[in-house]
Each structure stands twice: as C-alpha cells, then as structure tokens.
Design a protein around this motif. Structure first.
Motif, PDB file in Angstrom:
ATOM      1  N   GLY A 101       0.702  -1.034  -0.042  1.00  0.00           N
ATOM      2  CA  GLY A 101       0.106  -0.220  -0.331  1.00  0.00           C
ATOM      3  C   GLY A 101       1.158   1.344   0.080  1.00  0.00           C
ATOM      4  O   GLY A 101       2.187   1.555  -0.063  1.00  0.00           O
ATOM      5  N   ASP A 102       0.380   2.609   0.006  1.00  0.00           N
ATOM      6  CA  ASP A 102       0.355   3.468  -0.159  1.00  0.00           C
ATOM      7  C   ASP A 102       1.121   4.585   1.562  1.00  0.00           C
ATOM      8  O   ASP A 102      -0.205   4.475   2.306  1.00  0.00           O
ATOM      9  CB  ASP A 102      -0.020   4.884  -0.382  1.00  0.00           C
ATOM     10  CG  ASP A 102       0.081   4.358  -1.782  1.00  0.00           C
ATOM     11  OD1 ASP A 102       0.802   3.944  -2.382  1.00  0.00           O
ATOM     12  OD2 ASP A 102      -1.214   4.551  -2.947  1.00  0.00           O
ATOM     13  N   PHE A 103       1.863   4.791   1.519  1.00  0.00           N
ATOM     14  CA  PHE A 103       2.469   5.049   2.919  1.00  0.00           C
ATOM     15  C   PHE A 103       2.549   6.913   2.930  1.00  0.00           C
ATOM     16  O   PHE A 103       3.215   7.238   2.227  1.00  0.00           O
ATOM     17  CB  PHE A 103       3.421   4.390   4.143  1.00  0.00           C
ATOM     18  CG  PHE A 103       3.074   3.403   4.251  1.00  0.00           C
ATOM     19  CD1 PHE A 103       3.057   3.478   4.804  1.00  0.00           C
ATOM     20  CD2 PHE A 103       3.980   1.947   3.045  1.00  0.00           C
ATOM     21  CE1 PHE A 103       2.839   1.334   5.281  1.00  0.00           C
ATOM     22  CE2 PHE A 103       3.682   1.106   2.632  1.00  0.00           C
ATOM     23  CZ  PHE A 103       3.036   0.566   4.127  1.00  0.00           C
ATOM     24  N   THR A 109      10.126  17.405  11.180  1.00  0.00           N
ATOM     25  CA  THR A 109       9.278  17.561  12.063  1.00  0.00           C
ATOM     26  C   THR A 109       7.929  17.444  12.203  1.00  0.00           C
ATOM     27  O   THR A 109       7.296  17.821  12.254  1.00  0.00           O
ATOM     28  CB  THR A 109       9.360  19.811  11.829  1.00  0.00           C
ATOM     29  OG1 THR A 109       8.504  19.493   9.756  1.00  0.00           O
ATOM     30  CG2 THR A 109      10.878  20.064  11.667  1.00  0.00           C
ATOM     31  N   GLY A 110       7.662  15.977  10.738  1.00  0.00           N
ATOM     32  CA  GLY A 110       6.519  15.766  11.277  1.00  0.00           C
ATOM     33  C   GLY A 110       5.540  16.433  10.022  1.00  0.00           C
ATOM     34  O   GLY A 110       4.477  15.694   9.452  1.00  0.00           O
ATOM     35  N   MET A 111       6.101  17.112   9.197  1.00  0.00           N
ATOM     36  CA  MET A 111       5.078  17.574   7.830  1.00  0.00           C
ATOM     37  C   MET A 111       5.304  16.892   7.177  1.00  0.00           C
ATOM     38  O   MET A 111       5.941  16.184   6.555  1.00  0.00           O
ATOM     39  CB  MET A 111       6.808  18.920   7.657  1.00  0.00           C
ATOM     40  CG  MET A 111       5.832  19.698   6.722  1.00  0.00           C
ATOM     41  SD  MET A 111       6.344  21.478   6.152  1.00  0.00           S
ATOM     42  CE  MET A 111       6.441  22.609   7.277  1.00  0.00           C
ATOM     43  N   GLU A 112       4.104  16.780   6.445  1.00  0.00           N
ATOM     44  CA  GLU A 112       3.317  15.993   5.634  1.00  0.00           C
ATOM     45  C   GLU A 112       4.209  16.562   3.655  1.00  0.00           C
ATOM     46  O   GLU A 112       4.495  17.637   3.506  1.00  0.00           O
ATOM     47  CB  GLU A 112       2.189  15.284   4.979  1.00  0.00           C
ATOM     48  CG  GLU A 112       2.332  14.206   4.493  1.00  0.00           C
ATOM     49  CD  GLU A 112      -0.134  14.737   4.132  1.00  0.00           C
ATOM     50  OE1 GLU A 112      -0.501  13.951   3.336  1.00  0.00           O
ATOM     51  OE2 GLU A 112      -0.419  14.545   5.137  1.00  0.00           O
ATOM     52  N   LEU A 113       4.972  15.248   3.273  1.00  0.00           N
ATOM     53  CA  LEU A 113       5.830  15.839   2.310  1.00  0.00           C
ATOM     54  C   LEU A 113       4.602  14.887   0.771  1.00  0.00           C
ATOM     55  O   LEU A 113       5.534  15.918  -0.430  1.00  0.00           O
ATOM     56  CB  LEU A 113       7.320  15.408   2.174  1.00  0.00           C
ATOM     57  CG  LEU A 113       8.124  15.168   3.498  1.00  0.00           C
ATOM     58  CD1 LEU A 113       9.660  14.906   3.202  1.00  0.00           C
ATOM     59  CD2 LEU A 113       7.778  17.359   3.020  1.00  0.00           C
ATOM     60  N   GLY A 114       4.338  14.377   0.691  1.00  0.00           N
ATOM     61  CA  GLY A 114       3.926  13.435   0.245  1.00  0.00           C
ATOM     62  C   GLY A 114       3.693  11.780   0.544  1.00  0.00           C
ATOM     63  O   GLY A 114       3.350  11.456   1.653  1.00  0.00           O
ATOM     64  N   THR A 115       3.329  10.873  -0.531  1.00  0.00           N
ATOM     65  CA  THR A 115       3.201   9.596  -0.460  1.00  0.00           C
ATOM     66  C   THR A 115       4.617   8.756  -1.115  1.00  0.00           C
ATOM     67  O   THR A 115       4.854   8.787  -1.555  1.00  0.00           O
ATOM     68  CB  THR A 115       1.628   9.052  -0.555  1.00  0.00           C
ATOM     69  OG1 THR A 115       1.866   9.259  -1.814  1.00  0.00           O
ATOM     70  CG2 THR A 115       0.436   9.555   0.623  1.00  0.00           C
TER      71      THR A 115
END
Length: 338
Positions: A101-103, A109-115
């Motif tokens: 699957g996708d993660f 810092t916990g900032m979302e960068l994508g999958t």
C-alpha cells in the motif's frame, strides 16, 4: 518493519533474514495444505513454487492466477505458466508480487511531504526433468524489495527431487528453498542472510480411500526453533502464579511438521485441510489460540476452468483468503485447430 510484517506474524524464527515474503504461500492449494508441502502436485502448476521437481507433464500449457489480501492494504498476486518444448524440455515461468500500500512520507518535523509505496516481487524460471520414477527440478529467481524507490535485490535458487512410486499413489519429495545471495542491500542497510530452508515430505493415498495424506518436515537445518518471549518471563497469570515458559522435546519436534489432507471426491471436486504447528505456537495469544495454524480449502472444476479456494488462519482473530483460477491453454488451441 512493514516489509516483513506478513511473515513475522507467521514465525518469530524467520524475522532476522532478508526477503521474508519468499516464505509465504503463493496459491490457494498450498495455503490450504498448511503453507508448506513438497509432494502434493497433481496438475496444479502453482505447486512448482513449493518444489520445482513437482513440475510434470500434467501441467503443460496450464496458466494460473492467484490473489490474496492480508492485513490492511497488503495484497499478493501470483501468476505462473508451464510449457513443454521438444528441444528445451519442460519449463515454468512465474511472477509473484506483493503490495503493502501507500504510506505518508514526513520529514523530521512531522510535516507531510507526500506518499510513497512499498512492494516486493520475484521473477522465476523453473526447469524439471524426469528419470523413470524420479523427477529433479530447479528454479532460478530474482527477488526485489522496494521502499520509496530504495531497492534491495537478491539472486536465489530452489532445487528439488521427487520420487513417485510406479504402482502406488505414493510420493516422496525433497526441496532446498531460497538458497542465494543478497546482491544489493538497501542503502545504508546490512547484508542479510536469505530465508533458505530444507524440506522433506511424503504424500500417500490408500487404494480404496478418497483421501491423500501429506506430512512435510521443514527447517531441517536447525533442530530447536522454539521461540520464548523474554518479556513473558516474570509475568503473573490470572491466579497470581509466575509464568515460566519451558521448551519440551515434543514441542521442538512438532514445530518442524506440517500436516495436509486432500479429500479427492472426483477430478472435479476436492476438499483440503492442513495444520501448521509452528504457525499455531507462534501466533497464539495468551490464553487463546483460536484457529491459528489451521487451514481449509476446496477445488471445483467447471469445463475448462478450475477454481481453488484456501483459507489460512494466521491469527486467532480471523483467516486470510486465497483465490486461484487456472485453465489449460492447450485446450483452447485444440479447439481452434479443429
């Protein structure tokens, strides 16, 4: 790590080696017979993944597709095709693919960068040769594990031999699985041992009984494969007594064996069942084993197509379901030529 989740729940003893997905069953029949079997071939081309020496003339022209959904988004697909050449002999080619699957990718810092995605796959080519009552076979395969584009690559081989009694429905098989080398480890990763195994089995069907029994021994290279949880020592049970796990000779022996049973009612209908003692002992919860270690399955043939179903209990809470569909391409070619 999620990469090895599907197998680590199967056996604690297998968690320290690379490419653990190679130890998973690839088809409904193999799963229904307990996950490990090196002798119950028949015409099911998927059993070539269990022992390359099981590749036989009944499989010529057969193509098969298998699918199973594990925990969460973990899914496995397997495709195999067998053919016979007058000059080159008998061969089978297969591909096995697992998607986890996708993660969500995050920075420090916990900032979302994508999958990103995680997957494993193998490409395999099998060859077998018959010599009277004996058949020998070998499989060459390339295994790849990928995490967000970071790949580990291994080159491996299986080798096997099968003896079929000329008069009785008796088969003895030996297989050496996943012997190989990690060509490329993950970036900054350690070079791990391959999940190799030595397996020995026997299948027998009495003359006047519609039952074929199989017994398979695995992990023959190591006698003691009992895993005791060090965190369980010192804990108290419901009566306030200290929990003390101990290894017994009977348990050490039993963990090496897998039992499989096929109820052969006709060439168009079969039922199957299996029991894997190692799986049951490793996956049981405190005070509750449920159906862990047991497996069930069935085969139904309708005209030119064969449908196989397998249900394996990897956990007390429920089962994992395998679906395999197969047909013989030679049947369609004969119809067209006529």
């Amino acid at each position: 790590m999620l990469l090895s989740l599907a197998v680590r729940v199967q056996a604690q003893v297998g968690g320290q080696r690379g490419f653990p997905f190679l130890e998973l069953p690839t088809s409904a029949k193999q799963a229904a017979l307990g996950g490990i079997n090196v002798t119950a071939a028949g015409h099911d081309v998927n059993m070539v993944a269990a022992n390359p020496a099981l590749l036989n003339e009944e499989m010529d022209g057969q193509i098969s597709l298998s699918y199973v959904g594990y925990l969460a988004d973990i899914k496995q697909s397997h495709a195999v095709y067998a053919f016979n050449s007058e000059k080159l002999g008998r061969w089978a080619a297969s591909i096995n693919y697992l998607s986890y699957g996708d993660f969500v990718e995050r920075d420090a810092t916990g900032m979302e960068l994508g999958t990103f995605n995680v997957n494993d796959y193998t490409l395999a080519l099998t060859h077998s040769r018959e010599m009277e009552a004996f058949t020998i076979g070998a499989t060459a395969k390339m295994a790849v594990s990928s995490i967000a584009g970071n790949q580990a690559v291994g080159l491996l081989a299986d080798a096997g031999a099968v003896f079929k009694h000329p008069e009785k429905d008796l088969t003895v098989g030996l297989a050496f699985k996943n012997v190989g080398y990690l060509v490329k480890p993950f970036d900054s990763g350690k070079r791990q041992e391959m999940p190799w195994d030595a397996q020995l089995g026997i299948s027998y069907k009495p003359v006047h009984m519609p039952v074929r029994l199989s017994l398979t021994a695995h992990r023959l290279y190591q006698f003691d494969i009992v895993y005791l949880d060090p965190n369980a020592q010192g804990q108290l049970d419901e009566n306030g007594n200290e929990v003390k796990e101990e290894k017994t000779l009977g348990d050490k022996i039993a963990r090496h064996f897998v039992v499989g049973t096929e109820f052969v009612f006709s060439k168009n209908f079969q039922l199957r069942a299996g029991y894997n003692h190692l799986r049951r002992k490793e996956l049981r919860l405190d005070g509750n084993s449920g159906g862990a270690g047991f497996s069930l399955g069935a085969m139904v043939r309708v005209r030119s197509f064969e449908l196989n179903y397998g249900s394996a209990f990897f956990h007390p809470s429920g089962a994992t379901h395998y679906i395999t569909i197969a047909t013989n391409t030679n049947t369609f070619l004969k119809k067209k030529s006529s």
